[in-house]
Each structure stands twice: as C-alpha cells, then as structure tokens.
Motif scaffolding. Structure first.
Motif, short mmCIF file in Angstrom:
data_model
loop_
_atom_site.label_atom_id
_atom_site.label_comp_id
_atom_site.label_asym_id
_atom_site.label_seq_id
_atom_site.Cartn_x
_atom_site.Cartn_y
_atom_site.Cartn_z
N LYS A 96 56.56 -23.19 -10.54
CA LYS A 96 55.96 -22.08 -11.04
C LYS A 96 55.03 -21.10 -10.35
CE LYS A 96 59.01 -23.22 -14.30
NZ LYS A 96 60.34 -22.43 -14.60
N ASN A 97 55.08 -21.15 -9.30
CA ASN A 97 53.97 -20.59 -8.57
C ASN A 97 54.48 -19.03 -7.97
OD1 ASN A 97 55.47 -20.90 -6.40
ND2 ASN A 97 54.13 -21.62 -5.06
N GLY A 98 55.51 -18.77 -8.69
CA GLY A 98 56.11 -17.28 -8.38
C GLY A 98 56.93 -17.26 -7.03
N ILE A 99 56.94 -18.31 -6.13
CA ILE A 99 57.64 -18.00 -5.07
C ILE A 99 59.00 -19.26 -4.95
CG2 ILE A 99 57.51 -18.50 -2.48
CD1 ILE A 99 54.38 -18.17 -2.57
N PRO A 100 60.16 -18.56 -4.70
CA PRO A 100 61.26 -19.56 -4.65
C PRO A 100 60.80 -20.87 -3.93
CG PRO A 100 62.01 -17.49 -4.45
CD PRO A 100 60.35 -17.30 -4.44
N ASP A 101 61.26 -22.14 -4.36
CA ASP A 101 61.05 -23.37 -3.55
C ASP A 101 61.77 -23.31 -2.23
OD1 ASP A 101 60.02 -24.10 -5.91
OD2 ASP A 101 61.32 -25.53 -6.53
N ASP A 102 63.00 -22.71 -1.93
CA ASP A 102 63.43 -22.63 -0.81
C ASP A 102 62.69 -21.85 0.14
OD1 ASP A 102 65.58 -24.57 -1.42
OD2 ASP A 102 67.00 -23.10 -2.38
N GLY A 149 71.00 -18.33 0.87
CA GLY A 149 70.61 -19.60 1.16
C GLY A 149 69.65 -20.24 0.12
N ILE A 150 69.35 -19.28 -0.82
CA ILE A 150 68.12 -19.62 -1.87
C ILE A 150 69.01 -20.14 -2.86
CG2 ILE A 150 66.39 -18.70 -3.49
CD1 ILE A 150 65.60 -18.88 -0.54
N ARG A 151 68.56 -21.26 -3.43
CA ARG A 151 69.32 -21.97 -4.67
C ARG A 151 68.82 -21.35 -5.91
NH1 ARG A 151 67.35 -28.03 -4.05
NH2 ARG A 151 65.52 -27.01 -3.45
N VAL A 152 70.06 -21.19 -6.87
CA VAL A 152 69.77 -20.39 -7.97
C VAL A 152 70.17 -21.08 -9.14
CG1 VAL A 152 69.72 -18.26 -7.01
CG2 VAL A 152 71.97 -19.33 -7.92
N ASP A 153 69.67 -20.85 -10.52
CA ASP A 153 70.28 -21.40 -11.69
C ASP A 153 71.43 -20.90 -12.15
OD1 ASP A 153 69.24 -19.34 -12.89
OD2 ASP A 153 67.58 -20.13 -13.82
N SER A 154 72.10 -21.24 -13.38
CA SER A 154 73.03 -20.75 -13.97
C SER A 154 73.14 -19.37 -14.23
CB SER A 154 73.63 -21.49 -15.12
OG SER A 154 72.40 -21.17 -15.98
N GLY A 158 76.94 -17.51 -5.95
CA GLY A 158 77.92 -18.40 -6.70
C GLY A 158 77.62 -17.93 -8.24
N VAL A 159 77.00 -16.70 -8.81
CA VAL A 159 76.88 -16.27 -10.11
C VAL A 159 77.35 -14.63 -9.98
CG1 VAL A 159 75.35 -15.93 -11.72
CG2 VAL A 159 74.82 -17.85 -10.42
N PRO A 160 78.16 -14.55 -10.81
CA PRO A 160 78.80 -13.25 -11.09
C PRO A 160 77.74 -12.26 -11.39
CG PRO A 160 80.26 -14.88 -11.98
CD PRO A 160 79.07 -15.59 -11.76
N ASN A 161 77.88 -10.92 -11.12
CA ASN A 161 76.79 -10.02 -11.28
C ASN A 161 76.52 -9.80 -12.71
OD1 ASN A 161 76.67 -9.27 -8.55
ND2 ASN A 161 77.99 -7.47 -8.81
N TYR A 162 77.73 -9.79 -13.53
CA TYR A 162 77.38 -9.64 -14.96
C TYR A 162 76.57 -10.78 -15.89
CZ TYR A 162 80.69 -13.32 -16.84
OH TYR A 162 81.42 -14.50 -17.18
N ILE A 163 76.23 -11.80 -15.12
CA ILE A 163 75.24 -12.65 -15.81
C ILE A 163 74.14 -13.02 -14.67
CG2 ILE A 163 76.92 -14.04 -17.33
CD1 ILE A 163 77.20 -16.25 -15.33
N ASP A 164 74.00 -12.49 -13.76
CA ASP A 164 73.24 -12.61 -12.49
C ASP A 164 72.01 -11.77 -12.87
OD1 ASP A 164 71.63 -13.14 -10.34
OD2 ASP A 164 73.09 -13.04 -9.07
N THR A 165 70.61 -12.22 -13.19
CA THR A 165 69.52 -11.66 -13.85
C THR A 165 68.73 -11.51 -12.45
OG1 THR A 165 68.28 -13.68 -14.11
CG2 THR A 165 69.33 -12.74 -15.86
N GLU A 166 69.11 -12.00 -11.29
CA GLU A 166 68.40 -11.65 -10.11
C GLU A 166 69.41 -11.31 -8.95
OE1 GLU A 166 65.49 -14.50 -8.75
OE2 GLU A 166 64.35 -14.38 -10.65
N PRO A 167 70.07 -10.06 -9.10
CA PRO A 167 71.27 -9.87 -8.17
C PRO A 167 70.78 -9.65 -6.79
CG PRO A 167 70.69 -7.97 -9.44
CD PRO A 167 69.65 -9.03 -9.97
N ASN A 168 69.60 -9.92 -6.36
CA ASN A 168 69.18 -9.58 -4.89
C ASN A 168 68.83 -10.80 -4.39
OD1 ASN A 168 70.24 -6.87 -5.01
ND2 ASN A 168 68.34 -6.26 -6.00
N THR A 169 69.29 -12.08 -4.74
CA THR A 169 68.94 -13.18 -4.26
C THR A 169 68.94 -13.52 -2.76
OG1 THR A 169 68.94 -14.33 -6.30
CG2 THR A 169 68.27 -15.77 -4.47
N PRO A 170 67.97 -13.91 -1.82
CA PRO A 170 68.43 -13.86 -0.51
C PRO A 170 69.53 -15.04 -0.16
CG PRO A 170 66.15 -13.73 -0.83
CD PRO A 170 66.53 -13.84 -1.94
#
Length: 420
Positions: free
Chosen positions: A272-278, A258-263, A244-256
């Motif tokens: 903050k343990n380095g592992i995505p919550d989902d 189903g993983i929820r992301v921020d803006s 749901g985040v366009p490439n030009y502002i996506d700082t992590e363009p390879n998110t699997p």
C-alpha cells in the motif's frame, strides 16, 4: 464465442425494445386574436350578422403523448350590433377544459410534412355574458369544439389558426340582453376564428405536436439504439491494456504490460505504498542506489547536482488524470527518482507543489491541487522518507496552457519538486 454473445444480446435487445422513448416536450402556451360571430338568439330588432367583432383567447396545453392531450383555456368576445340593429354592446367571457387530439400524428402527417399539423379539440365551457340592459351577468354552460391547423416556425414556435364552435345552455337572456332567452336547450351559439402563436416549453428539441413517431421513424430509432448498444458492448468487451480484465470492469484501463492486477484491473500493491509491486522491484533496479553509485563512481558532485537540477527545474514531475489524485502509472518513475535522491542525500529537504488545469470551479481546483501534492507526499513517506524533510502545498490552477487544448492540459495536472 464472442460473436455468439453479441448475437444473443442483439436478439435480447430486439425483443425488449417495444416502446419508443418520449424525448419530446409536452407543455405549450397558446395565444390567439381574431373575430367572433354570436348567432341566435337575439331580441326583436337586435342582431349581429357579421363575423368581425374582437375575439381573444389564451390556453395552457399538456400532451400526454404525441396523440392526445388536455387544454385549459380562457376566451373573450366583444359582441357589437350590425348595421340596421338597435344599439347594444355585450362582453362575453368563457372558461373551458377540452380534450385535444393531434390529428396530424394520428393520420401520419409526418410521412409527408414536418411543418404542417392539425389539432382537433372538444370539451365543456362555462360562459358569462355582460350587457348594458341588466346589472346582473348572464351565466351558462355549454360544449365547445373545433379544429386548429398549425404551421411550425421553429422547434419553439408555431402559428395556429383556431376555428371554434360553441353551443350554450341555461341562458336567461338573449345575446343582446334586452329580453329573456328562448330556453330551447343549447340555443346560444357562437363561432370564433383566431390567428395566434403556440409557444413550446421544455428542455427537449421537439414538441409532441410535431415529433416524428411514424412507424418508419420508430424503426430507424430502434435500429440506431440497438447498433449503439452493440457498439458499446463490443467496446466494453475489449481489453485495451491486455491485463485480462475487460474494459467495462477495468478501473485502471492503462495498466502497463506485465503488471499483475486484481479482478477489477487494479495493479496489485500489497504494501500500500502507492507503487505497484511488480513495478517497485523493477524501479529499484533501474535507479542507482547510494552504494552502487559510489562503487561505479557516478555519485560525484556533478551527478548529484544534475539530479537536483532535473527535479528543481521541472524536468521530473508526477502527472495525474483529469479530476484525479492517483498518479499516472508512468509517473512512478518520477516518484522513484525523488525517493532515490532523498535517500542518497539524507540532509536534503523538499517542497511538493500540486497543480490543476483550468477546467471546472477554481475553488475546487485549488483544493484538488493540494490533495495531489498530499498524495505524492504520502507515497514518499511510505517509501521511507522522513516526513520532517518534506512539506506540501497546493499551487492552484496552472494557466500557462490553452484551456481548450485537451492534450496541453495533461502537462499542467502535476506535482513538482523543489529541493533545498
């Protein structure tokens, strides 16, 4: 909606693209050697009626754009008597500043040739003439002008034929120095023809002398630039990882999926343990815990030894992107595998070793390898593994793969585990 946006951007870019980018060199050094003819005035019985005596010149030129520039030059001429003249010898030197017009660009030579060019130049000069008859040097000022046909050899060198006419005023003596000048105003005249070389300086491929700034070329460049911007815009508006985040502002363009992301497209990691919550909850379900393993009878010595072997033999590693200390998303499976083993074996200790590929400075890569090991170490500690059971180190550059193979380098940017 997307097509309308692209059309609007296209019209904006078309309206704002007015001036062509000056992607050409402007400095040059010009050398030449040839002949001169100093015409009137001469003393009675003195003359130089042939154009054969030595002439040398060197100049530094700067072009403001592809049409106009400025040149500072130095010239030398050896004036010898012709046959039938009384003997004399004069040495003439001049210093001048001239404006330069690239007539080839002004007259659109680039529409029919990329090799031949023509410069026009005119300005003022200060001259000094030394003769054998007087001890003092005769000095005068004058005007200079001429034409310079050019032939481009390469993008760095061009042959030039410099044809120059000069007229000087304020002279006290004739060219031979045997008598006073006639003082008629600009009566001292000289012509020189030199063949030489222009050396073009700068980091760009072309020099202003031969750059193609014709209207057709400029239109082609503008269309090409707009097409490039539109292609980039279309690419930026894509969402490759479907988060749901366009490439030009996506700082992590390879998110699997189903993983929820921020803006900004970053996977949400509240603790903050380095592992995505989902992913964290899914990983806990995927790998056996001590209790479930014992209940299922799968935590025997054979299973435990297999897990240790997989970790020690490098079958389970944490991988990284180029010049990054953030583990690839898929590598959290390996991190969780290690966490599970350490939890199930409370007496076990482990050494973490980081590696970098061969691209870049070796000293920097050595530091990068240690930072990668420290990153995985921090994740394990945040996941509940006692820091006293862990140590980390940098293994430096792994040279086991071809340095020119991009895909192969992906497998050496890693952190490995050594269990005790």
């Amino acid at each position: 909606m997307k097509n309308n946006t692209l059309l609007a951007v296209f019209l904006f870019l078309t309206a704002t693209t007015v001036f062509a980018q000056e992607d050409f060199n402007k400095w040059s050094i010009d050398f030449g050697a040839g002949v001169n003819k100093a015409t009137e005035p001469y003393s009675l019985g003195f003359d130089q009626n042939q154009m054969s005596d030595l002439a040398l010149e060197v100049g530094a030129r700067y072009m403001f754009n592809d049409r106009f520039g400025l040149r500072a030059d130095f010239g030398y001429a050896d004036i010898q008597p012709s046959s039938g003249s009384f003997d004399f010898e004069s040495e003439f030197m001049r210093f001048g500043v001239q404006g330069v017009a690239n007539l080839g660009s002004i007259m659109n030579f680039r529409d029919w040739t990329n090799r031949f060019n023509l410069l026009g130049h005119a300005g003022v000069s200060y001259g000094r003439n030394k003769t054998q008859f007087v001890s003092e040097t005769d000095q005068f000022i004058g005007i200079t002008g001429g034409l310079t046909p050019q032939f481009k050899i390469t993008d760095r060198f061009a042959l030039n034929l410099n044809i120059t006419a000069m007229a000087f005023d304020s002279a006290d003596l004739t060219w031979d120095g045997a008598s006073d000048g006639t003082r008629r105003g600009f009566d001292h005249k000289m012509f020189t023809t030199t063949l030489g070389l222009s050396v073009y300086l700068g980091d760009n491929e072309q020099h202003a002398d031969f750059v193609d700034n014709s209207k057709v070329k400029q239109l082609e460049k503008e269309v090409e630039e707009i097409e490039g911007r539109l292609a980039k815009l279309e690419s930026d508006l894509q969402d490759d990882d479907r988060d749901g985040v366009p490439n030009y502002i996506d700082t992590e363009p390879n998110t699997p999926t189903g993983i929820r992301v921020d803006s900004k497209g970053r996977a949400i990691d509240v603790n903050k343990n380095g592992i995505p919550d989902d992913m964290e909850s899914a990983l806990n379900k995927t790998f056996l815990t001590q209790e479930t393993a014992e209940e299922s009878g799968m935590m025997g010595d054979n299973a435990n030894q297999l897990a240790k072997t997989l970790l020690n033999e490098g079958y389970v590693n944490v991988y990284f992107k180029f010049d990054s200390t953030q583990p690839e998303i898929y590598s959290f499976d390996a991190v969780n595998y290690m966490v599970t083993y350490m939890r199930n074996n409370p007496d076990a200790t482990a050494k973490l070793t980081g590696y970098a590929d061969q691209v870049g400075n070796t000293e920097y890569n050595n530091t990068l390898s240690e930072r990668r090991a420290k990153k995985v170490y921090d994740i394990l500690v945040n996941a509940g593994i006692d820091e006293g059971r862990l140590e980390y180190q940098g293994g430096g550059v792994d040279e086991s793969v071809d340095a020119n193979a991009k895909e192969a380098r992906n497998i050496v940017r890693r952190v490995t585990f050594e269990l005790n």
